[in-house]
Design a protein around this motif. Structure first.
Motif, PDB file in Angstrom:
ATOM      1  N   LEU A  24      26.593  42.483   4.073  1.00 43.96           N
ATOM      2  CA  LEU A  24      26.195  41.330   4.888  1.00 43.96           C
ATOM      3  C   LEU A  24      27.104  40.134   4.614  1.00 43.96           C
ATOM      4  N   GLU A  25      27.363  39.862   3.335  1.00 40.99           N
ATOM      5  CA  GLU A  25      28.245  38.734   2.980  1.00 40.99           C
ATOM      6  C   GLU A  25      29.631  38.926   3.593  1.00 40.99           C
ATOM      7  N   ASN A  26      30.126  40.155   3.562  1.00 44.16           N
ATOM      8  CA  ASN A  26      31.451  40.430   4.102  1.00 44.16           C
ATOM      9  C   ASN A  26      31.486  40.240   5.615  1.00 44.16           C
ATOM     10  N   LEU A  27      30.424  40.689   6.306  1.00 49.05           N
ATOM     11  CA  LEU A  27      30.353  40.523   7.760  1.00 49.05           C
ATOM     12  C   LEU A  27      30.293  39.042   8.133  1.00 49.05           C
ATOM     13  N   ILE A  28      29.540  38.276   7.377  1.00 47.24           N
ATOM     14  CA  ILE A  28      29.451  36.832   7.641  1.00 47.24           C
ATOM     15  C   ILE A  28      30.820  36.189   7.469  1.00 47.24           C
ATOM     16  N   ALA A  29      31.532  36.568   6.391  1.00 44.73           N
ATOM     17  CA  ALA A  29      32.855  36.000   6.144  1.00 44.73           C
ATOM     18  C   ALA A  29      33.814  36.330   7.286  1.00 44.73           C
ATOM     19  N   GLN A  30      33.765  37.577   7.777  1.00 48.62           N
ATOM     20  CA  GLN A  30      34.645  37.973   8.876  1.00 48.62           C
ATOM     21  C   GLN A  30      34.333  37.178  10.148  1.00 48.62           C
ATOM     22  N   LYS A  31      33.042  37.044  10.469  1.00 52.63           N
ATOM     23  CA  LYS A  31      32.653  36.298  11.670  1.00 52.63           C
ATOM     24  C   LYS A  31      33.045  34.831  11.559  1.00 52.63           C
ATOM     25  N   ALA A  32      32.819  34.252  10.380  1.00 54.92           N
ATOM     26  CA  ALA A  32      33.147  32.839  10.187  1.00 54.92           C
ATOM     27  C   ALA A  32      34.656  32.613  10.291  1.00 54.92           C
ATOM     28  N   MET A  33      35.435  33.520   9.733  1.00 62.16           N
ATOM     29  CA  MET A  33      36.891  33.384   9.802  1.00 62.16           C
ATOM     30  C   MET A  33      37.370  33.541  11.245  1.00 62.16           C
ATOM     31  N   SER A  34      36.783  34.477  11.994  1.00 63.84           N
ATOM     32  CA  SER A  34      37.161  34.660  13.396  1.00 63.84           C
ATOM     33  C   SER A  34      36.867  33.397  14.197  1.00 63.84           C
ATOM     34  N   ALA A  35      35.699  32.804  13.953  1.00 64.87           N
ATOM     35  CA  ALA A  35      35.350  31.571  14.657  1.00 64.87           C
ATOM     36  C   ALA A  35      36.304  30.444  14.284  1.00 64.87           C
ATOM     37  N   HIS A  36      36.694  30.401  13.015  1.00 65.82           N
ATOM     38  CA  HIS A  36      37.626  29.368  12.532  1.00 65.82           C
ATOM     39  C   HIS A  36      38.985  29.501  13.228  1.00 65.82           C
ATOM     40  N   VAL A  37      39.442  30.743  13.404  1.00 66.65           N
ATOM     41  CA  VAL A  37      40.717  30.996  14.083  1.00 66.65           C
ATOM     42  C   VAL A  37      40.669  30.505  15.525  1.00 66.65           C
ATOM     43  N   VAL A  38      39.560  30.841  16.209  1.00 62.09           N
ATOM     44  CA  VAL A  38      39.421  30.453  17.620  1.00 62.09           C
ATOM     45  C   VAL A  38      39.307  28.938  17.766  1.00 62.09           C
ATOM     46  N   GLU A  39      38.469  28.319  16.948  1.00 63.20           N
ATOM     47  CA  GLU A  39      38.236  26.873  17.053  1.00 63.20           C
ATOM     48  C   GLU A  39      39.503  26.060  16.805  1.00 63.20           C
ATOM     49  N   ASN A  40      40.367  26.559  15.933  1.00 63.56           N
ATOM     50  CA  ASN A  40      41.573  25.811  15.594  1.00 63.56           C
ATOM     51  C   ASN A  40      42.799  26.279  16.375  1.00 63.56           C
ATOM     52  N   HIS A  41      42.551  27.151  17.383  1.00 61.19           N
ATOM     53  CA  HIS A  41      43.624  27.623  18.268  1.00 61.19           C
ATOM     54  C   HIS A  41      44.796  28.213  17.472  1.00 61.19           C
ATOM     55  N   LEU A  42      44.455  28.966  16.419  1.00 57.01           N
ATOM     56  CA  LEU A  42      45.494  29.587  15.602  1.00 57.01           C
ATOM     57  C   LEU A  42      45.931  30.898  16.255  1.00 57.01           C
ATOM     58  N   THR A  43      47.222  31.118  16.351  1.00 57.95           N
ATOM     59  CA  THR A  43      47.722  32.333  16.995  1.00 57.95           C
ATOM     60  C   THR A  43      49.117  32.637  16.471  1.00 57.95           C
ATOM     61  N   VAL A  44      49.699  33.700  16.969  1.00 56.36           N
ATOM     62  CA  VAL A  44      51.084  34.036  16.626  1.00 56.36           C
ATOM     63  C   VAL A  44      51.858  34.167  17.933  1.00 56.36           C
ATOM     64  N   SER A  45      53.146  33.972  17.859  1.00 59.34           N
ATOM     65  CA  SER A  45      53.965  33.995  19.066  1.00 59.34           C
ATOM     66  C   SER A  45      54.119  35.406  19.618  1.00 59.34           C
ATOM     67  N   ASN A  46      54.470  35.485  20.887  1.00 57.18           N
ATOM     68  CA  ASN A  46      54.712  36.791  21.515  1.00 57.18           C
ATOM     69  C   ASN A  46      55.845  37.526  20.822  1.00 57.18           C
TER      70      ASN A  46
END
Length: 572
Positions: A21-43
């Motif tokens: 459960l802790e691991n799933l929460i960490a993964q979801k929180a990190m995914s949300a953090h990536v989306v919210e901060n518009h973090l990406t990699v170039s083509n």
């Protein structure tokens, strides 16, 4: 990860579930953090990563788009879905790298750890083995009977089952499926896109960096440099590779003379793609601006679109058709298998005759997988054994339900013969009990003698110790770990120092520490130890960062694992 060795009981405890459960929460929180901060990699970064995936290049080094698509299709993925997931994972990896990179490992800590590991203590040994005292022990009848009575499980013969079983898996289904020429041809015509390779182009480029955030003056300077290089290229087109090596600021292609290998539409940024697809083979573009800067592009080769003939892909089509038909047929036959073993539970013959299966018999089954039987066998798997040893199976001897011991691998069985746990009579195991009691008593004598001698030595007594030998944390010199730990933990303030160790069944040993030497640390070892300290601190940094992200996400575990109660202190 565990494959056939997976046992659901491994996760069937509060601590394991909490960890998941802790691991799933960490993964979801990190995914949300990536989306919210518009973090990406170039083509371009994504493209290079895909090109570096092992097994996707032909012997001539060219990227095999068809193999790429086939590998993804086998996993139920489209290129778009895979690339979106990969882009997200790479963004997360960038965060991990940045956060863990903030960890700092002091050299003084690594140096101290290295010094402790390199410290050498010169010791002598005095042993008190149980074998030495064996002749002094004469177990009485009362001692033998008492041990036998207090340790009943040591003399038990486990319960065993002889069972009949039938297995059902996809291989059985596939072996009975045939495909027609009409079906093969229809599949080929309906899936032309899968056998078509779109046009691909190969180009080289010279890049002068000037990203979107660059100042206007920097962009102007970059463009001017690119225009100047373009003049040189147009005068001497054969110098393109040389100029790319010397001037291109794309590290991935510059060393190859600017070569970008083959690419299709959608693999490059739009301005670059438009320019490349507007060129004829051998032509050189003007200065092309993209989000990365300014490019000079040379089209080196065009690979036209092709369609693989039916004869070339026929074997693959047959395999896929058989898998598709087997999937549908498997569901039908699996349902029949499941229903019949349950409804006609007094025998396995009806389901075997209906589906063309074989009823087999196996003896020597125990509640846990029997190491004497094939480890991978379906009848030797925990889930099936648990069903066989259930009261309903052993008492009524009716069929078990259909049990999936591996993905899409079903087995059902019934008990033919059940032998409960039996205890060997004392007369049968008396010699074994007598030897065990004698060994225990001899060990007690050895420990008592060793402890008495240790006390005497600490009061100034003497003893005939063995030869001196060096001992360190990195070199045990053949000593068991408990002995090494005791030696290295002993206070060397006053030498000689004495330490005694109970080796649990191996007797008692006394060590005299005569000398302590601080040796110079090995440079390679110090580097390795400093790296270990860094990795530990980096993990702590990442854990702290995840803690902050989870807190911001307002994740709350409503039913955490209850804290373990402290052990009771026995009364003296």
């Amino acid at each position: 990860m565990f494959g056939e060795q997976f046992n659901p009981a491994m996760l069937d405890n509060p601590e394991a579930r909490q960890g998941v459960l802790e691991n799933l929460i960490a993964q979801k929180a990190m995914s949300a953090h990536v989306v919210e901060n518009h973090l990406t990699v170039s083509n371009d970064t994504l493209r290079r990563t895909i090109l570096d995936i092992p097994g996707l290049k032909d012997p001539d080094g060219q990227f095999n788009k068809e193999r790429y698509q086939q590998l993804l299709a086998a996993q139920g993925l489209t290129p778009e879905k895979f690339e979106a997931g990969l882009r997200h994972d790479m963004a997360v990896q960038q965060i991990n790298a940045v956060v863990q990179g903030t960890a700092f490992s002091p050299k003084a800590v690594a140096a101290r750890i290295s010094a402790l590991n390199q410290q050498v203590r010169e010791v002598q040994e005095l042993s008190f083995t149980p074998q030495t005292f064996r002749s002094q022990v004469k177990p009485t009848e009362a001692m033998i009977e008492e041990y036998y009575a207090k340790h009943p499980t040591q003399f038990e013969q486990p319960e065993t089952i002889t069972a009949q079983f039938v297995v059902f898996n996809p291989d059985i289904v596939e072996s009975r499926i045939e495909t027609t020429e009409a079906e093969i041809k229809a599949f080929y015509e309906q899936n032309q896109a899968r056998y078509r390779s779109d046009e691909q182009r190969r180009a080289s480029h010279i890049l002068i960096n000037a990203g979107r955030e660059a100042a206007a003056a920097d962009k102007a300077a970059a463009r001017a440099k690119a225009e100047k290089l373009l003049e040189q290229v147009r005068k001497n087109p054969s110098d393109f590779a040389k100029l790319a090596k010397e001037n291109s600021q794309d590290p991935g292609s510059a060393e190859r003379g600017g070569d970008l290998d083959f690419f299709g539409k959608g693999m490059m940024v739009k301005p670059f793609e438009d320019a490349a697809y507007a060129l004829k083979e051998g032509e050189i573009s003007g200065v092309v601006q993209s989000d990365f800067g300014f490019h000079i592009i040379r089209l080196t080769e065009i690979r036209p679109a092709t369609v693989r003939p039916l004869a070339e892909v026929k074997a693959n089509i047959i395999d896929e058709l058989r898998r598709q038909q087997a999937g549908k047929k498997y569901a039908e036959m699996a349902e029949t298998f499941t229903n019949m073993v349950y409804e006609q539970s007094d025998s396995l013959k009806p389901v075997a005759e209906k589906l063309g299966l074989k009823v087999e018999t196996i003896s020597g089954l125990t509640r846990k997988p029997n190491p004497a039987l094939p480890k991978a066998a379906a009848y030797n798997q925990p889930k099936f054994l648990s069903a066989l040893f259930a009261d309903e199976s052993t008492k009524s001897k009716r069929n078990t339900e259909a049990i999936e011991v591996n993905p899409r691998f079903l087995i059902a069985g019934r008990v033919v013969d059940y032998k409960p746990v039996t205890r060997s009579p004392l007369e049968q195991v008396k010699k074994q009990v007598e030897d065990t009691v004698a060994a225990i008593e001899a060990e007690k004598l050895a420990i008592a003698a060793g402890q008495a001698k240790l006390a005497e030595l600490k009061q100034g007594g003497s003893a005939d110790f063995g030869a001196s030998k060096p001992v360190s944390r990195n070199s045990a010199t053949g000593l068991p770990p408990p002995a090494v730990n005791a030696i290295m933990k002993a206070d060397p303030g006053k030498l000689p120092a004495y330490v005694g160790v109970d080796l649990g069944g191996m007797g008692y040993r006394i060590f005299r520490i005569n000398k302590v030497t601080e040796e110079a640390g090995d440079e390679a070892a110090m580097i390795s130890e400093q790296q270990q300290v860094y990795e530990f601190l980096a993990a702590q940094e990442m854990a702290a960062y995840l803690g902050v992200i989870k807190k911001r996400a307002k994740a709350e575990i409503l039913k955490p694992v209850a804290a373990a109660k402290p052990a009771a202190i026995p009364a003296k």
